[in-house]
Scaffold this motif. Sequence first.
Motif, short mmCIF file in Angstrom:
data_model
loop_
_atom_site.label_atom_id
_atom_site.label_comp_id
_atom_site.label_asym_id
_atom_site.label_seq_id
_atom_site.Cartn_x
_atom_site.Cartn_y
_atom_site.Cartn_z
N ASP A 12 -4.71 -37.30 -8.85
CA ASP A 12 -3.61 -36.53 -8.32
C ASP A 12 -3.87 -35.05 -8.54
N LEU A 13 -2.87 -34.23 -8.20
CA LEU A 13 -3.00 -32.78 -8.34
C LEU A 13 -3.27 -32.37 -9.78
N TRP A 14 -2.60 -33.01 -10.72
CA TRP A 14 -2.74 -32.64 -12.13
C TRP A 14 -4.13 -32.99 -12.65
N ALA A 15 -4.67 -34.09 -12.18
CA ALA A 15 -6.03 -34.45 -12.57
C ALA A 15 -7.04 -33.44 -12.02
N ALA A 16 -6.75 -32.93 -10.82
CA ALA A 16 -7.62 -31.92 -10.23
C ALA A 16 -7.61 -30.65 -11.09
N GLN A 17 -6.42 -30.26 -11.56
CA GLN A 17 -6.34 -29.07 -12.41
C GLN A 17 -7.17 -29.25 -13.68
N GLU A 18 -7.05 -30.39 -14.31
CA GLU A 18 -7.78 -30.62 -15.56
C GLU A 18 -9.29 -30.68 -15.31
N LEU A 19 -9.69 -31.23 -14.18
CA LEU A 19 -11.12 -31.25 -13.84
C LEU A 19 -11.66 -29.84 -13.76
N TYR A 20 -10.94 -28.99 -13.06
CA TYR A 20 -11.42 -27.61 -12.87
C TYR A 20 -11.35 -26.80 -14.16
N SER A 22 -11.47 -27.98 -17.27
CA SER A 22 -12.44 -28.49 -18.26
C SER A 22 -13.86 -28.07 -17.94
N ASN A 23 -14.14 -27.79 -16.67
CA ASN A 23 -15.48 -27.36 -16.27
C ASN A 23 -15.62 -25.84 -16.19
N GLY A 24 -14.56 -25.10 -16.51
CA GLY A 24 -14.63 -23.65 -16.45
C GLY A 24 -14.71 -23.09 -15.05
N TRP A 25 -14.12 -23.82 -14.09
CA TRP A 25 -14.21 -23.41 -12.68
C TRP A 25 -13.00 -22.57 -12.25
N THR A 26 -12.17 -22.16 -13.17
CA THR A 26 -10.99 -21.38 -12.81
C THR A 26 -10.97 -20.08 -13.60
N ASP A 27 -9.99 -19.24 -13.26
CA ASP A 27 -9.75 -17.99 -13.98
C ASP A 27 -8.69 -18.16 -15.05
N GLY A 28 -8.37 -19.40 -15.37
CA GLY A 28 -7.33 -19.70 -16.35
C GLY A 28 -6.01 -20.08 -15.72
N LEU A 29 -5.88 -19.87 -14.43
CA LEU A 29 -4.66 -20.22 -13.70
C LEU A 29 -4.89 -21.50 -12.88
N PRO A 30 -3.81 -22.17 -12.48
CA PRO A 30 -3.97 -23.34 -11.61
C PRO A 30 -4.65 -22.98 -10.30
N ILE A 31 -5.32 -23.95 -9.69
CA ILE A 31 -6.00 -23.71 -8.42
C ILE A 31 -5.46 -24.66 -7.34
N VAL A 32 -5.74 -24.33 -6.11
CA VAL A 32 -5.46 -25.22 -4.99
C VAL A 32 -6.71 -26.08 -4.79
N PRO A 33 -6.61 -27.39 -4.84
CA PRO A 33 -7.80 -28.22 -4.66
C PRO A 33 -8.48 -27.93 -3.32
N PRO A 34 -9.76 -27.61 -3.33
CA PRO A 34 -10.47 -27.27 -2.09
C PRO A 34 -10.93 -28.52 -1.35
N THR A 35 -10.04 -29.12 -0.60
CA THR A 35 -10.39 -30.32 0.16
C THR A 35 -11.35 -29.96 1.29
N ARG A 36 -12.05 -30.97 1.76
CA ARG A 36 -13.00 -30.75 2.84
C ARG A 36 -12.32 -30.14 4.06
N ASP A 37 -11.14 -30.64 4.40
CA ASP A 37 -10.43 -30.13 5.58
C ASP A 37 -10.04 -28.67 5.41
N ALA A 38 -9.59 -28.31 4.20
CA ALA A 38 -9.17 -26.93 3.97
C ALA A 38 -10.36 -25.98 4.04
N VAL A 39 -11.50 -26.39 3.49
CA VAL A 39 -12.69 -25.55 3.52
C VAL A 39 -13.19 -25.41 4.95
N GLN A 40 -13.20 -26.51 5.70
CA GLN A 40 -13.63 -26.44 7.09
C GLN A 40 -12.73 -25.53 7.92
N ALA A 41 -11.44 -25.56 7.63
CA ALA A 41 -10.50 -24.71 8.37
C ALA A 41 -10.82 -23.24 8.19
#
Length: 351
Positions: A12-20, A22-41
Amino acid sequence: MHITSKTYDVADLWAAQELYHSNGWTDGLPIVPPTRDAVQACLEWVMTPPDQLLGVEPVRGVPITAEKLAINAVMAGCLPMHFPCVLTAFTAMLRPEFLLHGATSSTGGCAVFIVLNGPMRRELGAAGSFNALGNSDRATAVIGRAIRLALINILQVRPGGIDRSTVGHPGKFSYCVAEDEEDSTWLPLHVQRGLPPEVSAVTVMAAGAPRQIMNEWTTRPEDILETFAAEMRANMRHYSIWGGNYTLIIPKQLRDHLQAANWSKTDIAAYIHQRARIHRGEWAEVGKGAVVRERGDSEYTALPTPDDLLVVAAGGPAGGFGAVIPPWLGLKSRAVTLPIGACIDCEPPAR
């Protein structure tokens, strides 16, 4: 459109936040999950293939592709309509004169300051009025944040790693402003820097934190600008004596006084060029006497030339406030202005 980046399945969304996080992929704030459709758009909006090479970071040879940049733009909260500004800003940062590696790895703690100009500001709802350097609107917030996330995730610019900032400043979350072109008689910044008025453009600058000034007790242009110049002199005394690109943010109340006296941006730059300078001996007054030596009479200018000043009309309608945005470290990095939507392989404009 073939997206090649690795994908992750999360509950879910919360699991996505923890994934990002825990891997240091954020600036410390929540992120919008980059789905394939959103990136393609985002990529479809700019009609750019995922593997389009925007450039290569010259020191470590890291390629910057449109796909990777789009992923970080989505994470920052960008809609497809915001992506042209993100793409252009990062392309500008890859110009040699910007000195991307130095600006992002220095202990000096600079952030990438972004100015939006032209018709696209209105299309995006980018405001240049109240709280112009703060959370004034969605567009400037997410565009500035996208640049920071891209630095983190593409170039590994993380605190303690590539980013060696001793102190840093909040502009590292997002540092983006739209010029208030409609409520100003001045030429917009991108026109001052050689682009046609009908195009949209992005200017990037490696910058320190904004230094706010106030002068509510005069309408004389010379007095108003002396307050800005004094703050620039203070930066030369307290931070770096070396001249470079400075930006003045001039809100409406002070702007109205200057415009009523028929002072243009060119007039402002000429005055500031003459007034924003110090002698090396002044460093002795702020605890830096050990490096003055026999050069105390040497004069240093904040601006090598008047053209090095960036004047931006922005800020709320009331209050005699303004801001000086200093350069990261003199002429080591230069501000770059590029038109939005131009061929990324084409030659840059003259300035």
